[in-house]
Design a protein around this motif. Structure first.
Motif, mmCIF file in Angstrom:
data_model
loop_
_atom_site.group_PDB
_atom_site.id
_atom_site.type_symbol
_atom_site.label_atom_id
_atom_site.label_comp_id
_atom_site.label_asym_id
_atom_site.label_seq_id
_atom_site.Cartn_x
_atom_site.Cartn_y
_atom_site.Cartn_z
ATOM 1 N N LEU A 1 12.728 -4.932 7.642
ATOM 2 C CA LEU A 1 11.855 -6.102 7.665
ATOM 3 C C LEU A 1 12.628 -7.376 8.017
ATOM 4 C CD1 LEU A 1 9.563 -5.315 4.610
ATOM 5 C CD2 LEU A 1 8.982 -5.132 7.042
ATOM 6 N N ALA A 2 13.838 -7.511 7.478
ATOM 7 C CA ALA A 2 14.665 -8.688 7.783
ATOM 8 C C ALA A 2 15.073 -8.679 9.257
ATOM 9 C CB ALA A 2 15.894 -8.720 6.881
ATOM 10 N N GLU A 3 15.464 -7.519 9.768
ATOM 11 C CA GLU A 3 15.848 -7.423 11.177
ATOM 12 C C GLU A 3 14.654 -7.715 12.090
ATOM 13 O OE1 GLU A 3 19.394 -4.040 10.815
ATOM 14 O OE2 GLU A 3 17.449 -3.485 11.668
ATOM 15 N N ALA A 4 13.497 -7.179 11.742
ATOM 16 C CA ALA A 4 12.299 -7.403 12.555
ATOM 17 C C ALA A 4 11.945 -8.884 12.603
ATOM 18 C CB ALA A 4 11.132 -6.596 12.001
ATOM 19 N N GLU A 5 12.049 -9.537 11.457
ATOM 20 C CA GLU A 5 11.729 -10.970 11.405
ATOM 21 C C GLU A 5 12.735 -11.793 12.204
ATOM 22 O OE1 GLU A 5 10.594 -14.429 8.183
ATOM 23 O OE2 GLU A 5 11.651 -12.656 7.483
ATOM 24 N N ALA A 6 14.009 -11.404 12.150
ATOM 25 C CA ALA A 6 15.061 -12.156 12.831
ATOM 26 C C ALA A 6 15.104 -11.872 14.331
ATOM 27 C CB ALA A 6 16.421 -11.825 12.215
ATOM 28 N N TYR A 7 14.552 -10.753 14.760
ATOM 29 C CA TYR A 7 14.621 -10.384 16.177
ATOM 30 C C TYR A 7 13.860 -11.411 17.019
ATOM 31 C CZ TYR A 7 14.314 -7.684 20.444
ATOM 32 O OH TYR A 7 14.396 -7.275 21.753
ATOM 33 N N PRO A 8 14.454 -11.889 18.120
ATOM 34 C CA PRO A 8 13.824 -12.945 18.909
ATOM 35 C C PRO A 8 12.737 -12.482 19.886
ATOM 36 C CG PRO A 8 15.947 -12.399 19.845
ATOM 37 C CD PRO A 8 15.805 -11.585 18.588
ATOM 38 N N GLY A 9 12.232 -11.311 19.700
ATOM 39 C CA GLY A 9 11.173 -10.799 20.573
ATOM 40 C C GLY A 9 10.141 -10.056 19.748
ATOM 41 N N PRO A 10 9.333 -9.233 20.398
ATOM 42 C CA PRO A 10 8.315 -8.490 19.647
ATOM 43 C C PRO A 10 8.939 -7.434 18.740
ATOM 44 C CG PRO A 10 8.305 -7.853 21.970
ATOM 45 C CD PRO A 10 9.275 -8.985 21.832
ATOM 46 N N SER A 11 8.323 -7.257 17.592
ATOM 47 C CA SER A 11 8.792 -6.276 16.605
ATOM 48 C C SER A 11 7.610 -5.482 16.078
ATOM 49 C CB SER A 11 9.458 -6.975 15.414
ATOM 50 O OG SER A 11 10.573 -7.717 15.805
ATOM 51 N N ILE A 12 7.883 -4.225 15.764
ATOM 52 C CA ILE A 12 6.871 -3.407 15.099
ATOM 53 C C ILE A 12 7.570 -2.587 14.021
ATOM 54 C CG2 ILE A 12 7.029 -1.561 16.828
ATOM 55 C CD1 ILE A 12 4.000 -1.053 16.271
ATOM 56 N N VAL A 13 6.988 -2.599 12.841
ATOM 57 C CA VAL A 13 7.501 -1.817 11.723
ATOM 58 C C VAL A 13 6.370 -0.897 11.277
ATOM 59 C CG1 VAL A 13 8.445 -1.864 9.386
ATOM 60 C CG2 VAL A 13 9.082 -3.657 11.024
ATOM 61 N N ILE A 14 6.637 0.392 11.333
ATOM 62 C CA ILE A 14 5.637 1.392 10.969
ATOM 63 C C ILE A 14 6.023 1.952 9.606
ATOM 64 C CG2 ILE A 14 4.498 3.532 11.684
ATOM 65 C CD1 ILE A 14 5.805 2.863 14.535
ATOM 66 N N ALA A 15 5.125 1.810 8.645
ATOM 67 C CA ALA A 15 5.435 2.218 7.275
ATOM 68 C C ALA A 15 4.603 3.423 6.858
ATOM 69 C CB ALA A 15 5.164 1.061 6.319
ATOM 70 N N TYR A 16 5.266 4.365 6.179
ATOM 71 C CA TYR A 16 4.533 5.469 5.568
ATOM 72 C C TYR A 16 3.985 4.945 4.255
ATOM 73 C CZ TYR A 16 3.273 9.980 3.665
ATOM 74 O OH TYR A 16 2.564 11.034 3.141
ATOM 75 N N ALA A 17 2.676 4.965 4.139
ATOM 76 C CA ALA A 17 2.031 4.419 2.952
ATOM 77 C C ALA A 17 0.880 5.325 2.543
ATOM 78 C CB ALA A 17 1.523 3.010 3.233
ATOM 79 N N PRO A 18 1.133 6.240 1.613
ATOM 80 C CA PRO A 18 0.046 7.111 1.158
ATOM 81 C C PRO A 18 -1.102 6.289 0.602
ATOM 82 C CG PRO A 18 2.154 7.802 0.236
ATOM 83 C CD PRO A 18 2.375 6.488 0.905
ATOM 84 N N CYS A 19 -2.293 6.791 0.815
ATOM 85 C CA CYS A 19 -3.469 6.099 0.301
ATOM 86 C C CYS A 19 -4.318 7.082 -0.510
ATOM 87 C CB CYS A 19 -4.283 5.499 1.448
ATOM 88 S SG CYS A 19 -5.136 6.710 2.461
ATOM 89 N N GLU A 20 -5.356 6.564 -1.060
ATOM 90 C CA GLU A 20 -6.256 7.372 -1.876
ATOM 91 C C GLU A 20 -6.800 8.580 -1.096
ATOM 92 O OE1 GLU A 20 -10.477 6.295 -3.470
ATOM 93 O OE2 GLU A 20 -8.962 5.306 -4.719
ATOM 94 N N MET A 21 -7.013 8.413 0.199
ATOM 95 C CA MET A 21 -7.571 9.492 1.020
ATOM 96 C C MET A 21 -6.592 10.642 1.223
ATOM 97 S SD MET A 21 -10.581 8.509 1.324
ATOM 98 C CE MET A 21 -11.199 9.777 2.397
ATOM 99 N N HIS A 22 -5.298 10.412 0.968
ATOM 100 C CA HIS A 22 -4.331 11.499 1.050
ATOM 101 C C HIS A 22 -4.547 12.491 -0.091
ATOM 102 C CE1 HIS A 22 -1.052 9.276 3.596
ATOM 103 N NE2 HIS A 22 -2.219 9.351 4.197
#
Length: 136
Positions: free
Chosen positions: A22-43
């Protein structure tokens, strides 16, 4: 595209990797995407949502989810943050009702799909290891 910061994270598996991404993505001077594994109730995790952090860790250990960071601005552009999977992939997916329902309704098809998914996950990890070599 080669100029986009990309990371794949799982907070319950490695909080430090999550914060670093997250820190690297925020500091990067261009576009960033962070994909998180986040279980939800539907799992429908067995034991309920109070186990979602542990479920994230199991997902990474089983090789269901891989953690990495690609930072075009860094000297070491690609970091594979997941270790070689040591968990049981089939046991991991059988811990979620969304998969066990499929196995109950269509046992032969589910077996075939689960084996294919496991092979695909292993192949993906091998491909990610090659990225480490390629970008070093």
């Amino acid at each position: 595209y080669g100029y986009v910061y990309v990371a794949q994270i799982a907070m319950g598996a490695d909080m430090n990797q999550t914060l670093k991404a997250l820190a690297e993505a925020e500091a990067y001077p261009g576009p960033s995407i962070v994909i998180a594994y986040a279980p939800c109730e539907m799992h429908s995790i067995k034991g309920g949502m109070q186990n979602c952090q542990a479920e994230m860790k199991k997902a990474v250990e089983a090789g269901y989810w891989h953690m990495f960071r690609f930072n075009p601005a860094a000297e070491k552009k690609f970091s594979l943050d997941s270790k070689e999977p040591t968990g049981d992939y089939q046991a991991f997916i059988n811990n979620e009702a969304r998969y066990t329902r499929l196995a109950q309704a269509f046992p032969e098809r589910a077996k075939e799909l689960f084996e294919k998914a496991e092979a695909t996950a292993k192949a993906k990890y091998e491909r990610l290891k090659k990225f480490v070599e390629f970008y070093s």
